[in-house]
Design an enzyme around this catalytic site. Structure first.
Site, PDB file in Angstrom:
ATOM      1  N   ASP A  64      27.404  63.209  68.984  1.00 44.75           N
ATOM      2  CA  ASP A  64      26.420  63.648  68.002  1.00 44.75           C
ATOM      3  C   ASP A  64      26.880  63.145  66.642  1.00 44.75           C
ATOM      4  O   ASP A  64      28.054  63.327  66.271  1.00 44.75           O
ATOM      5  CB  ASP A  64      26.322  65.172  68.012  1.00 44.75           C
ATOM      6  CG  ASP A  64      25.146  65.716  67.213  1.00 44.75           C
ATOM      7  OD1 ASP A  64      24.990  65.310  66.043  1.00 44.75           O
ATOM      8  OD2 ASP A  64      24.392  66.552  67.753  1.00 44.75           O
ATOM      9  N   SER A 147      13.351  53.498  55.614  1.00 45.48           N
ATOM     10  CA  SER A 147      11.961  53.717  56.005  1.00 45.48           C
ATOM     11  C   SER A 147      11.065  53.392  54.828  1.00 45.48           C
ATOM     12  O   SER A 147      11.511  53.369  53.670  1.00 45.48           O
ATOM     13  CB  SER A 147      11.776  55.180  56.422  1.00 45.48           C
ATOM     14  OG  SER A 147      10.416  55.520  56.562  1.00 45.48           O
ATOM     15  N   TYR A 160      11.373  64.836  55.619  1.00 39.04           N
ATOM     16  CA  TYR A 160      11.734  63.469  56.015  1.00 39.04           C
ATOM     17  C   TYR A 160      11.748  62.548  54.802  1.00 39.04           C
ATOM     18  O   TYR A 160      12.675  61.749  54.634  1.00 39.04           O
ATOM     19  CB  TYR A 160      10.738  62.952  57.053  1.00 39.04           C
ATOM     20  CG  TYR A 160      11.079  61.569  57.568  1.00 39.04           C
ATOM     21  CD1 TYR A 160      12.100  61.383  58.497  1.00 39.04           C
ATOM     22  CD2 TYR A 160      10.375  60.440  57.128  1.00 39.04           C
ATOM     23  CE1 TYR A 160      12.420  60.116  58.967  1.00 39.04           C
ATOM     24  CE2 TYR A 160      10.690  59.178  57.598  1.00 39.04           C
ATOM     25  CZ  TYR A 160      11.706  59.021  58.513  1.00 39.04           C
ATOM     26  OH  TYR A 160      12.021  57.770  58.977  1.00 39.04           O
ATOM     27  N   LYS A 164      14.974  60.401  53.495  1.00 38.98           N
ATOM     28  CA  LYS A 164      15.013  58.936  53.448  1.00 38.98           C
ATOM     29  C   LYS A 164      15.181  58.420  52.024  1.00 38.98           C
ATOM     30  O   LYS A 164      15.780  57.359  51.809  1.00 38.98           O
ATOM     31  CB  LYS A 164      13.766  58.359  54.115  1.00 38.98           C
ATOM     32  CG  LYS A 164      13.827  58.430  55.633  1.00 38.98           C
ATOM     33  CD  LYS A 164      15.050  57.688  56.182  1.00 38.98           C
ATOM     34  CE  LYS A 164      15.163  57.739  57.679  1.00 38.98           C
ATOM     35  NZ  LYS A 164      16.342  57.002  58.186  1.00 38.98           N
TER      36      LYS A 164
END
Length: 278
Positions: A64, A147, A160, A164
């Site tokens: 992980d 992204s 999110y 990012k």
């Protein structure tokens, strides 16, 4: 025998067992590299290596990315197996499925923030922390999967998008801190047909972007981006990673993000306001 741009390179890729990470791993091997793949799913890793036809070029680590000790072990295993580490691709991530602030309870927001930032941001930072000493030795590089949400809104929800944006800042800061020995860059991808999952905190970990793309039929209108026919196949996003990894091709480049998003940055405003329904 490959004569690619990455002949003799050794690479570690987080989140490399599926989707974009798998596509990058396979492309790097095709370009001559040996690759260690870090992923939480052992069965997925084993299946990928078995299907590759070149198992000697792969090493797998079940871990992980939120576990710093596991990442240090993955770096050590890479050096033990392949003799060195030239490139770290920090790629593991989760998406919030554009869950807007007004659709999140306070408890959901609290839990999902911790999960998304611990994977998307802390995971990148811990990987860089584990890898940088070896990368200094090889004058290697770090490549972060960014992204369109690293630059623009509505590529995700607030969690999110914020994560990012944070990764973009992290990439730039590390490019400064690790220069001149280690180059640090990013690839800012647009939407693609990949196995990107949602956070467990929102019960979205069983869903992936692939599910959304599978629902698109032949009569679906083109995506609202300048390159209407822009590919959603993860394999078509891998060239920029190869370019940034190859020191012979991109030696003077650091602190930069290559946008591979079908032209979203020149799209203009699709909608003036996101809250007209409130």
């Amino acid at each position: 025998m490959s004569n690619g741009w990455l002949e003799g390179y050794s690479t570690l890729i987080t989140g490399g067992g599926s989707g974009l990470g798998r596509a990058v791993a396979e492309r790097f091997v095709a370009e001559g590299a040996c690759v260690t793949i870090v992923d939480r799913n052992e069965r997925r890793l084993n299946g990928m290596v078995e299907a590759s036809g070149t198992p000697e070029r792969f090493h797998t680590v079940v871990a992980d990315v939120r576990d710093s000790a596991s990442l240090r072990d993955a770096v050590a295993a890479t050096v033990d197996r392949f003799g060195k580490l030239d490139t770290l691709v920090a790629n593991a991530g989760v998406w919030d499925y554009q869950r807007q602030l007004t659709r999140l309870t306070a408890d959901e927001l609290d839990a999902a923030f911790d999960e998304i930032f611990s994977v998307n941001v802390k995971g990148y930072l811990l990987a860089a922390s584990a890898a940088w000493p070896e990368l200094v030795r090889t004058r290697g590089s770090i490549i972060m999967t960014l992204s369109n949400a690293s630059f623009y809104v509505n590529g995700g929800g607030p969690l999110y998008t914020a994560s990012k944006h944070a990764c973009l800042g992290l990439m730039r800061e590390l490019a400064y801190e690790l220069a001149p020995k280690v180059r640090v860059n990013g690839v800012a991808c647009g939407g693609m047909n990949t196995d990107l999952r949602g956070p467990e905190a929102l019960s979205l970990d069983g869903r992936s972007l692939s599910t959304s793309f599978a629902k698109q039929g032949p009569d679906t209108p083109p995506p609202p981006i300048p390159l209407h026919d822009s590919s959603t196949d993860p394999r078509d996003f891998t060239g920029s990673y190869v370019l940034l990894a190859a020191r012979e091709q991109s030696g003077p480049i650091t602190g930069q993000a290559i946008s591979v998003d079908g032209g979203i940055g020149v799209r203009g405003f699709a909608s003036a306001a996101g809250g007209d329904h409130l």
